[in-house]
Design a protein around this motif. Sequence first.
Motif, PDB file in Angstrom:
ATOM      1  N   ILE A   3      38.970  44.426  44.024  1.00 50.56           N
ATOM      2  CA  ILE A   3      37.627  43.913  44.459  1.00 50.56           C
ATOM      3  C   ILE A   3      36.432  44.745  43.990  1.00 50.56           C
ATOM      4  CG2 ILE A   3      36.318  43.672  46.613  1.00 50.56           C
ATOM      5  CD1 ILE A   3      38.872  42.788  48.019  1.00 50.56           C
ATOM      6  N   VAL A   4      36.648  46.196  43.868  1.00 57.07           N
ATOM      7  CA  VAL A   4      35.487  46.819  43.605  1.00 57.07           C
ATOM      8  C   VAL A   4      35.430  46.791  41.959  1.00 57.07           C
ATOM      9  CG1 VAL A   4      34.807  49.505  43.149  1.00 57.07           C
ATOM     10  CG2 VAL A   4      36.023  48.824  45.351  1.00 57.07           C
ATOM     11  N   MET A   5      36.261  46.598  41.027  1.00 59.82           N
ATOM     12  CA  MET A   5      36.196  46.365  39.807  1.00 59.82           C
ATOM     13  C   MET A   5      35.716  45.009  39.590  1.00 59.82           C
ATOM     14  SD  MET A   5      39.612  47.837  38.367  1.00 59.82           S
ATOM     15  CE  MET A   5      40.172  46.437  37.632  1.00 59.82           C
ATOM     16  N   LEU A   6      35.972  44.079  40.495  1.00 59.53           N
ATOM     17  CA  LEU A   6      35.305  42.757  40.328  1.00 59.53           C
ATOM     18  C   LEU A   6      33.957  42.828  40.692  1.00 59.53           C
ATOM     19  CD1 LEU A   6      35.508  39.530  40.162  1.00 59.53           C
ATOM     20  CD2 LEU A   6      36.404  39.578  42.647  1.00 59.53           C
ATOM     21  N   MET A   7      33.692  43.251  41.714  1.00 62.62           N
ATOM     22  CA  MET A   7      32.041  43.374  42.130  1.00 62.62           C
ATOM     23  C   MET A   7      31.283  44.366  41.150  1.00 62.62           C
ATOM     24  SD  MET A   7      31.808  41.665  44.812  1.00 62.62           S
ATOM     25  CE  MET A   7      30.185  42.324  45.448  1.00 62.62           C
ATOM     26  N   GLY A   8      31.817  45.221  40.619  1.00 59.74           N
ATOM     27  CA  GLY A   8      31.111  45.993  39.684  1.00 59.74           C
ATOM     28  C   GLY A   8      30.939  45.238  38.397  1.00 59.74           C
ATOM     29  N   LEU A  69      32.954  38.883  32.731  1.00 59.50           N
ATOM     30  CA  LEU A  69      32.706  38.216  33.961  1.00 59.50           C
ATOM     31  C   LEU A  69      33.854  36.891  34.168  1.00 59.50           C
ATOM     32  CD1 LEU A  69      31.063  37.650  36.332  1.00 59.50           C
ATOM     33  CD2 LEU A  69      29.627  36.129  35.328  1.00 59.50           C
ATOM     34  N   ASP A  70      34.111  36.363  33.077  1.00 61.15           N
ATOM     35  CA  ASP A  70      35.456  35.416  33.244  1.00 61.15           C
ATOM     36  C   ASP A  70      36.691  36.179  33.596  1.00 61.15           C
ATOM     37  OD1 ASP A  70      33.641  33.348  32.642  1.00 61.15           O
ATOM     38  OD2 ASP A  70      34.562  33.327  30.427  1.00 61.15           O
ATOM     39  N   LYS A  71      37.042  37.304  33.087  1.00 65.02           N
ATOM     40  CA  LYS A  71      38.124  37.970  33.579  1.00 65.02           C
ATOM     41  C   LYS A  71      38.104  38.289  34.790  1.00 65.02           C
ATOM     42  CE  LYS A  71      39.048  40.039  28.858  1.00 65.02           C
ATOM     43  NZ  LYS A  71      39.164  41.145  28.128  1.00 65.02           N
ATOM     44  N   ALA A  72      36.784  39.124  35.335  1.00 60.89           N
ATOM     45  CA  ALA A  72      36.741  39.335  36.727  1.00 60.89           C
ATOM     46  C   ALA A  72      37.114  38.311  37.563  1.00 60.89           C
ATOM     47  CB  ALA A  72      35.470  40.094  36.873  1.00 60.89           C
ATOM     48  N   GLN A  73      36.535  37.103  37.378  1.00 56.14           N
ATOM     49  CA  GLN A  73      36.481  36.037  38.249  1.00 56.14           C
ATOM     50  C   GLN A  73      37.988  35.300  38.201  1.00 56.14           C
ATOM     51  OE1 GLN A  73      33.559  33.258  36.688  1.00 56.14           O
ATOM     52  NE2 GLN A  73      32.091  34.028  38.156  1.00 56.14           N
ATOM     53  N   ARG A  74      38.819  35.610  37.334  1.00 52.88           N
ATOM     54  CA  ARG A  74      40.312  35.199  37.147  1.00 52.88           C
ATOM     55  C   ARG A  74      41.121  36.057  37.951  1.00 52.88           C
ATOM     56  NH1 ARG A  74      40.833  34.694  31.407  1.00 52.88           N
ATOM     57  NH2 ARG A  74      38.617  34.518  31.094  1.00 52.88           N
ATOM     58  N   ILE A  75      40.730  37.207  38.273  1.00 54.13           N
ATOM     59  CA  ILE A  75      41.707  38.150  39.001  1.00 54.13           C
ATOM     60  C   ILE A  75      41.936  37.670  40.352  1.00 54.13           C
ATOM     61  CG2 ILE A  75      41.759  40.323  39.827  1.00 54.13           C
ATOM     62  CD1 ILE A  75      40.072  41.359  37.556  1.00 54.13           C
ATOM     63  N   ARG A  76      43.154  37.565  40.810  1.00 51.06           N
ATOM     64  CA  ARG A  76      43.676  37.039  42.055  1.00 51.06           C
ATOM     65  C   ARG A  76      44.014  38.306  42.924  1.00 51.06           C
ATOM     66  NH1 ARG A  76      46.860  31.932  42.368  1.00 51.06           N
ATOM     67  NH2 ARG A  76      45.204  30.699  42.683  1.00 51.06           N
ATOM     68  N   VAL A  77      43.413  38.334  44.082  1.00 49.83           N
ATOM     69  CA  VAL A  77      43.649  39.397  44.811  1.00 49.83           C
ATOM     70  C   VAL A  77      44.320  38.846  46.226  1.00 49.83           C
ATOM     71  CG1 VAL A  77      42.444  40.947  46.577  1.00 49.83           C
ATOM     72  CG2 VAL A  77      41.358  40.314  44.556  1.00 49.83           C
TER      73      VAL A  77
END
Length: 82
Positions: A3-8, A69-77
């Motif tokens: 989540i931190v990586m996604l937000m960053g 940004l596309d990679k970060a949005q595809r990460i499933r948590v």
Amino acid sequence: MRIVMLMGAACSAAMLVSTAVATTPVKKSDGTKVICRELGETGSRLASKRVCLTRDQWRDQAQTQRTDLDKAQRIRVGPDGQ
């Protein structure tokens, strides 16, 4: 952690894309077009810095930001945050 990586990634991409205040084209003697932009600094409404890059460099930077940004949005948590 993800989540931190996604937000960053989202914040940095949004900052670089949306905070361009002014664009000023400048011609160099060899014909390479340099474009200068005022980019706002994260955490401040007033501070900004001037960044000058060629048209190709701005395009490459925008493409890299879109890809990140596309990679970060595809990460499933999962429900446990991992």
